[in-house]
Design a protein around this motif. Structure first.
Motif, short mmCIF file in Angstrom:
data_model
loop_
_atom_site.label_atom_id
_atom_site.label_comp_id
_atom_site.label_asym_id
_atom_site.label_seq_id
_atom_site.Cartn_x
_atom_site.Cartn_y
_atom_site.Cartn_z
N LYS A 108 0.82 -1.22 0.00
CA LYS A 108 0.00 0.00 0.00
C LYS A 108 0.85 1.26 0.00
N ARG A 109 1.70 1.45 1.01
CA ARG A 109 2.38 2.73 1.19
C ARG A 109 3.67 2.80 0.37
N VAL A 110 3.73 3.80 -0.51
CA VAL A 110 4.91 4.09 -1.31
C VAL A 110 5.19 5.59 -1.21
N GLU A 160 -1.46 3.80 -1.42
CA GLU A 160 -1.25 5.01 -0.63
C GLU A 160 0.11 5.59 -1.02
N CYS A 161 0.18 6.09 -2.25
CA CYS A 161 1.40 6.74 -2.72
C CYS A 161 1.43 8.16 -2.18
N VAL A 162 2.54 8.55 -1.59
CA VAL A 162 2.71 9.89 -1.04
C VAL A 162 3.85 10.57 -1.79
N SER A 163 3.60 11.70 -2.42
CA SER A 163 4.65 12.45 -3.12
C SER A 163 5.11 13.62 -2.27
N ALA A 221 2.96 7.55 8.39
CA ALA A 221 1.81 8.38 8.78
C ALA A 221 0.50 7.59 8.68
N GLU A 222 -0.41 7.89 9.57
CA GLU A 222 -1.69 7.21 9.58
C GLU A 222 -2.65 7.75 8.53
N ARG A 223 -2.46 9.00 8.11
CA ARG A 223 -3.35 9.60 7.12
C ARG A 223 -2.54 10.37 6.10
N ASP A 226 -5.98 14.16 0.27
CA ASP A 226 -6.55 13.67 -0.99
C ASP A 226 -5.61 13.86 -2.18
N LEU A 227 -4.84 14.94 -2.17
CA LEU A 227 -3.88 15.16 -3.25
C LEU A 227 -2.71 14.19 -3.18
N ALA A 228 -2.46 13.65 -2.00
CA ALA A 228 -1.32 12.75 -1.76
C ALA A 228 0.01 13.43 -2.08
N VAL A 229 0.08 14.73 -1.80
CA VAL A 229 1.27 15.53 -2.07
C VAL A 229 1.52 16.45 -0.87
#
Length: 309
Positions: A108-110, A160-163, A221-223, A226-229
């Motif tokens: 999930k998380r990247v 759950e990709c986070v940039s 991070a737990e959350r 919406d932009l994931a940025v």
């Protein structure tokens, strides 16, 4: 936790890997080099290429990878002007392959790395997460593209990709040139720093320790928004302000920099969502960060001189 880190041998990657090991996670280091590595507890080296999805799937399964930090990239806007197609291939296709392997493996998380280059030119306008992306280089375009790719995988496949939109990184053992690094090098060597123009250049500076800190916060991070940025910056100043602070800390340091800018300008970055979701607050003031960097560079110069003797 078993974490795959691409680009673990690079400037930021070394810091992220060191901190993950300190926290007693296992780091699986995907590496293009076939050279032998010194064994280290919790640090596993795996030879492979980002584009080799079957190999990625194999190593994810074999090492029971749970999360990914993707740092490997062609990381220079100026170099991208010489090799635009290679930059596009490395940064976009490599990221796409990694995300596909994550999707197929159920990860999930990247954490992905974006850049101030994705924003492009905004003058002195404040920068928020919804400011238009106006990249002016192939490198900046690839960073905007990988952000969107990560967001598409989130919406389409439940990832759950986070940039992280990272500013101009400084401090520590940095190889890539930038204006602050060059000025600090001149200061510790007793040389004058000269530029025909650039005193009005905006610098979205972020200390390497803050980049590492924010990367780990994003990884666990737990959350996420919406932009994931998220914006990642420690100080938003003009080059003239950074030079004045270096001169204050290094008596005798002289500089001659004309007015004007050198590349895209941006106003102050908003990091409120980074603080809200990741608890991110810069570790150092501008003065403290530059002091730490100057001490490091002096020690580096002293070691080099002793080696020459």
């Amino acid at each position: 936790m078993n974490i795959l880190v691409t680009g673990a041998g690079g400037y930021i990657g070394r810091g992220v890997t060191k901190e993950l090991l300190r926290m007693e996670h296992t780091v699986v280091d995907l590496c293009r080099s076939i050279r032998r590595h010194r064994p280290e507890a919790g640090h596993v080296y795996v030879y492979g290429e980002l584009y080799d999805i079957p190999r990625l799937l194999e190593l994810i399964r074999e090492h029971k990878i749970e999360r990914i930090v993707h740092i490997a990239a062609q990381s220079s806007p100026s170099v991208s002007l010489d090799v635009p197609l290679q930059t596009i291939h490395t940064n976009i296709d490599g990221t796409a392959a990694l995300l596909e392997a994550a999707r197929l493996s159920g990860i999930k998380r990247v954490v992905l790395y974006s850049s101030d280059a994705a924003y492009g030119e905004h003058g002195d306008e404040p920068i928020t997460l919804t400011s238009p992306l106006l990249p002016r280089t192939p490198y900046g375009m690839t960073k905007a593209a990988t952000e969107m790719l990560g967001r598409a995988y989130n919406y389409s496949f439940g990832l759950e990709c986070v940039s992280l939109r990272v500013g101009m990184v400084y401090g520590g053992d940095q190889l890539t040139a930038n204006w602050v690094k060059s000025a600090v090098e001149c200061a510790v060597r007793g040389e004058k720093y000269r530029l025909e123009c650039g005193a009005d250049q905006s610098l979205e500076m972020v200390h390497i320790d803050d980049v590492v800190y924010c990367t780990l916060a994003a990884l666990f991070a737990e959350r996420i928004n919406d932009l994931a940025v998220y914006n990642v910056v420690s100080h938003c100043v003009k080059l003239r302000d950074a030079l004045a602070e270096i001169a204050r800390q290094v008596p005798g340091f002289g500089y001659d920099v004309g007015p004007g800018k050198l590349t895209e300008n941006q106003g102050v970055w908003d990091i409120s969502e980074t603080e809200r979701d990741f608890g991110f607050r810069p570790k150092y003031t501008l003065s403290e960060g530059l002091e730490k960097y100057i001490i490091f560079m002096r020690e580096l110069l002293n070691r080099a001189e002793m080696g020459a003797i």
